[in-house]
Scaffold this motif. Structure first.
Motif, PDB file in Angstrom:
ATOM      1  N   THR A 159       0.845  -1.192   0.000  1.00 24.12           N
ATOM      2  CA  THR A 159       0.000   0.000   0.000  1.00 24.12           C
ATOM      3  C   THR A 159       0.878   1.239   0.000  1.00 24.12           C
ATOM      4  N   LEU A 184      -3.444   4.599  -1.915  1.00 22.94           N
ATOM      5  CA  LEU A 184      -4.254   5.526  -1.132  1.00 22.94           C
ATOM      6  C   LEU A 184      -3.811   6.936  -1.502  1.00 22.94           C
ATOM      7  N   TYR A 186      -4.339  11.320  -0.726  1.00 23.41           N
ATOM      8  CA  TYR A 186      -4.917  12.450  -0.010  1.00 23.41           C
ATOM      9  C   TYR A 186      -4.741  13.698  -0.851  1.00 23.41           C
ATOM     10  N   ARG A 200      -8.043   4.954  -3.946  1.00 21.54           N
ATOM     11  CA  ARG A 200      -8.994   5.312  -2.881  1.00 21.54           C
ATOM     12  C   ARG A 200      -8.503   6.577  -2.175  1.00 21.54           C
ATOM     13  N   THR A 202      -8.619   9.144   0.860  1.00 14.50           N
ATOM     14  CA  THR A 202      -8.875   8.937   2.278  1.00 14.50           C
ATOM     15  C   THR A 202      -8.375  10.127   3.072  1.00 14.50           C
ATOM     16  N   THR A 203      -8.503  10.046   4.389  1.00 17.02           N
ATOM     17  CA  THR A 203      -8.003  11.124   5.242  1.00 17.02           C
ATOM     18  C   THR A 203      -6.481  11.014   5.355  1.00 17.02           C
ATOM     19  N   GLU A 205      -4.768  11.058   8.080  1.00 15.28           N
ATOM     20  CA  GLU A 205      -4.447  10.145   9.177  1.00 15.28           C
ATOM     21  C   GLU A 205      -4.533   8.694   8.722  1.00 15.28           C
ATOM     22  N   ASP A 206      -5.586   8.345   7.985  1.00 17.93           N
ATOM     23  CA  ASP A 206      -5.730   6.970   7.501  1.00 17.93           C
ATOM     24  C   ASP A 206      -4.603   6.608   6.549  1.00 17.93           C
ATOM     25  N   LEU A 207      -4.202   7.575   5.710  1.00 17.78           N
ATOM     26  CA  LEU A 207      -3.102   7.325   4.774  1.00 17.78           C
ATOM     27  C   LEU A 207      -1.814   7.004   5.530  1.00 17.78           C
ATOM     28  N   VAL A 209      -1.484   5.825   8.605  1.00 23.16           N
ATOM     29  CA  VAL A 209      -1.626   4.578   9.352  1.00 23.16           C
ATOM     30  C   VAL A 209      -1.515   3.355   8.448  1.00 23.16           C
ATOM     31  N   SER A 210      -2.018   3.464   7.218  1.00 16.95           N
ATOM     32  CA  SER A 210      -2.198   2.293   6.363  1.00 16.95           C
ATOM     33  C   SER A 210      -1.115   2.074   5.313  1.00 16.95           C
ATOM     34  N   SER A 211      -0.176   2.992   5.133  1.00 15.15           N
ATOM     35  CA  SER A 211       0.760   2.927   4.013  1.00 15.15           C
ATOM     36  C   SER A 211       2.132   2.403   4.419  1.00 15.15           C
TER      37      SER A 211
END
Length: 345
Positions: A159, A184, A186, A200, A202-203, A205-207, A209-211
């Motif tokens: 990711t 992902l 932003y 996708r 996203t926010t 923060e989510d980017l 956390v998830s990357s």
């Protein structure tokens, strides 16, 4: 005759611009066009409030990423009759746009000079850091064929978080999609074409956390300054790769160094640096570099720094010259509206 002062000029800048200027002037003469010819003067030193006085007798100035076009510089330019600041780059964070507008000085830029050029350099940093090809090259040159310490990871199915989905960000995404990465993104202005491609949004923060990889492709503004800081780094997974080919000011150097020392940041690839104006584009191999932060970054084995060369291809330089000269002619002939997105309002 349109007289333009070019600042922070390197030999390759002069060669490219002279070729375009001579070609355009020659074609206009052959076609019997009455368009004003352009006369360029090249200065190797940067434009700032102390050197602005050298613009006496010019109609416009052409500047690069590390020239300081602040209010003081612009005030001097206005007194000297300068009506146009032509940036030969995409970013304009080094220009006080509000002051320029007040002083009736037009500002133009080159927003799309072969975005694939910077995108490919971004991937070069990712792949080099990951597969450690720079270290392998040096080993083999010395007759060392050991693979110890050269372990990488597969990009497929990883990711990648892309901050900024403008033309360069989109080009990076297209390449990474070919690698089979999950993307992902932003950006305050989502791109429907990317959404259709499977990206996708996203926010932030989510980017974080998830990357597994985070790559920066946004302009430097008050909102994005130090977007990579201690808080955002803490959100990222341990071992994350961070790439910045945009602007140095997006990254808080001290926070990054702390994350590297703690082993939280696994890889760092930089083509830009917050205080690069004191270092980049010049040979300092015989100097004692005084920037302790920069020197500290170079001590880490998982850090790769290039000297703002992401733009440096034949195709990009030719496009930069072509667009910059069109902007200069448009401004001189009162046709600013024809420059479209090139005009910084």
């Amino acid at each position: 005759m349109i007289k333009v002062a070019f600042f922070s000029v390197k030999p390759y800048d002069e060669d490219i611009f002279n070729a375009h200027i001579n070609s355009a002037n020659s074609k206009d003469t052959e076609r019997g066009l009455s368009r004003d010819k352009l006369q360029a003067s090249y200065f190797t030193y940067p434009l700032n409030e102390h050197t602005a006085i050298s613009c006496q007798g010019f109609d416009a100035v052409c500047v690069f990423v590390n020239d300081e076009v602040n209010k003081a510089t612009l005030t001097t330019l206005a007194k000297l009759g300068i009506k146009h600041v032509a940036l030969r780059c995409a970013g304009f964070n080094n220009v006080d746009v509000k002051a320029a507008k007040t002083l009736a000085i037009a500002v133009t830029r080159v927003p799309a000079y072969s975005p694939e050029t910077v995108a490919e350099h971004t991937l070069a940093l990712m792949l080099t850091l990951n597969r450690k090809t720079h270290k392998a090259y040096n080993r083999v040159k010395e007759g060392n064929f050991s693979l110890d310490g050269l372990m990488g990871f597969t990009l497929h199915n990883k990711t990648v978080g892309i901050i900024g989905s403008g033309k360069i960000g989109q080009a990076v995404i297209r390449i990474l999609t070919g690698f089979g990465c999950n993307i992902l993104c932003y950006d305050p202005a989502p791109c429907q074409k990317l959404i259709d491609l499977g990206v996708r949004y996203t926010t932030l923060e989510d980017l974080f956390v998830s990357s597994q990889i985070v790559s920066l492709h946004c302009p430097l503004t008050h909102a994005t300054e130090h977007i990579i800081n201690a808080k955002s780094l803490a959100l990222m997974p341990k071992g994350v790769m961070l790439i910045n080919t945009s602007r140095g000011g997006l990254v808080d150097d001290k926070a990054v160094i702390h994350a590297l020392k703690q082993g939280h940041l696994g890889y760092l690839g930089l083509d830009v640096y917050e205080r690069e104006s004191e270092l980049f584009f010049s040979d300092h191999s015989q100097d004692i570099i005084q920037d302790d932060t920069f020197q500290r970054l170079l001590t880490f084995p998982n850090v790769l720094v290039t000297g703002h060369q992401g733009f440096f291809t034949h195709e990009a330089l030719n496009e930069i010259a072509n667009t910059t000269l069109k902007n200069i002619h448009s401004c001189a002939n009162g046709c600013l509206k024809t420059t479209g997105e090139n005009w910084v309002r």
